[in-house]
Design a protein around this motif. Structure first.
Motif, mmCIF file in Angstrom:
data_model
loop_
_atom_site.group_PDB
_atom_site.id
_atom_site.type_symbol
_atom_site.label_atom_id
_atom_site.label_comp_id
_atom_site.label_asym_id
_atom_site.label_seq_id
_atom_site.Cartn_x
_atom_site.Cartn_y
_atom_site.Cartn_z
ATOM 1 N N UNK A 2 0.809 -1.215 0.000
ATOM 2 C CA UNK A 2 0.000 0.000 0.000
ATOM 3 C C UNK A 2 0.843 1.265 0.000
ATOM 4 N N UNK A 3 2.112 1.154 0.304
ATOM 5 C CA UNK A 3 2.987 2.321 0.353
ATOM 6 C C UNK A 3 3.133 2.945 -1.036
ATOM 7 N N UNK A 4 3.401 4.231 -1.098
ATOM 8 C CA UNK A 4 3.535 4.898 -2.405
ATOM 9 C C UNK A 4 4.868 4.637 -3.087
ATOM 10 N N UNK A 5 5.706 3.785 -2.529
ATOM 11 C CA UNK A 5 6.996 3.477 -3.144
ATOM 12 C C UNK A 5 7.226 1.971 -3.140
ATOM 13 N N UNK A 6 8.202 1.521 -3.894
ATOM 14 C CA UNK A 6 8.663 0.138 -3.844
ATOM 15 C C UNK A 6 9.850 0.067 -2.880
ATOM 16 N N UNK A 7 10.233 -1.151 -2.528
ATOM 17 C CA UNK A 7 11.289 -1.333 -1.541
ATOM 18 C C UNK A 7 12.283 -2.392 -2.006
ATOM 19 N N UNK A 8 13.538 -2.174 -1.643
ATOM 20 C CA UNK A 8 14.506 -3.249 -1.703
ATOM 21 C C UNK A 8 14.871 -3.599 -0.258
#
Length: 319
Positions: free
Chosen positions: A11-17
């Motif tokens: 749901x966050x507005x960014x992707x993650x590594x």
């Protein structure tokens, strides 16, 4: 679900590594002896603490350069009661080292977080037994009670979520999800799969997700796949199915070897980092909600850099 939930994947507005194989780096690259793969034990000395801190900092630099979010997965995979006892920790010492691990994650977040690189803190939980095979199997209730100790410690810290990694049978994973629900902490369940794409206990990924969601009201915020090469499970993700929307993270192995072969292998099989990165781009096309990418056994910063280079644009486009 806590107030942080709107900022968590997917749901966050960014992707993650996230990071790669912590123990891979410490043992094979840094030459550190880590009994039972218990990385948390290094935090008891200044030198060990600094080495673990530097390990995460290297990945955070990758995230900042790529302007992508980062999930700080604490070095506590082995920091549960049975493993702690093997390492000579009493219950209070183990609680202290779990809390200290999260404070390290908080310090790293304070140092490296930016608007373009938001950081989330995840309290990492590992299996009571082996990460590859379903040894020391428990009932769901036994798993709920056993893992509740570590989860309750995390619940008193600044964690955004708890991630149960290398879960290889459903009862233990379900017990952890229920214990997190009891504590009001968001959770992630990550499954170990074999070369046939099934859990070591025989269930398909789809079946495992369905069982846990059924018994918890779909409490886990998302699921991940770990500890297998993409070639081992990619075909299981083809075709349609709403269950695939629940898989939001992948932490693959660098090697195509089976778990039995890896256990017997006396040298590091780190595969081909660039090839693995390109395979993550393929996974992005198969998993509509893929939001978290990182590595597992055999991977290091080179593999995560390649994943970021090849797959991040596809993840952002899909999102």
């Amino acid at each position: 679900m806590t107030a942080h939930s709107q900022n968590l994947p997917p749901f966050a507005p960014t992707k993650f590594i996230t990071d790669g194989g912590l123990e891979t780096t410490l043992i094979f690259h840094d030459g550190i002896d880590i009994p039972h793969f218990a990385s948390f034990d290094l935090l008891k000395t200044t030198d060990g603490y600094d080495r673990v801190y530097a390990y995460y900092a290297r990945y955070l630099e990758i995230a900042r350069s790529a302007k992508v979010g980062f999930i700080l997965e604490s070095p506590t995979w082995r920091a549960s009661s049975d493993w702690g006892l093997r390492m000579g920790y009493c219950a209070s010492q183990l609680a202290d080292i779990n809390a200290k691990s999260i404070r390290m994650m908080s310090d790293l977040r304070d140092q490296y977080q930016t608007v373009e690189t938001p950081c989330l803190i995840s309290g990492c939980i590992g299996p009571r037994g082996d990460g590859y095979t379903p040894s020391e199997r428990m009932t769901t209730k036994q798993a709920r009670d056993y893992h509740a100790v570590q989860i309750q410690t995390f619940a008193k810290t600044s964690v955004d979520m708890v991630s149960a990694i290398t879960m290889n049978y459903v009862d233990e994973a379900l017990g952890i999800a229920l214990a997190c629900q009891d504590a009001g902490v968001p959770c992630v369940i990550s499954f170990t799969v074999e070369t046939d794409g099934h859990l070591p206990s025989g269930e398909t990924i789809e079946e495992a997700i369905a069982l846990i969601d059924h018994h918890t009201g779909a409490y886990p915020i998302y699921y991940m796949i770990n500890c297998a090469h993409p070639d081992h499970f990619r075909d299981k993700l083809e075709g349609k199915g709403a269950w695939k929307n629940r898989i939001c993270g992948v932490r693959a192995n660098a090697s195509r070897q089976s778990h039995a072969e890896l256990d017997a292998c006396e040298h590091l099989d780190d595969g081909n980092p660039d090839e693995l990165g390109r395979l993550y781009r393929d996974l992005a096309a198969l998993l509509p909600n893929l939001s978290v990418i990182g590595g597992c056994c055999g991977t290091d910063h080179r593999h995560v850099s390649a994943m970021t280079e090849h797959a991040l644009a596809h993840l952002r486009a899909a999102g």
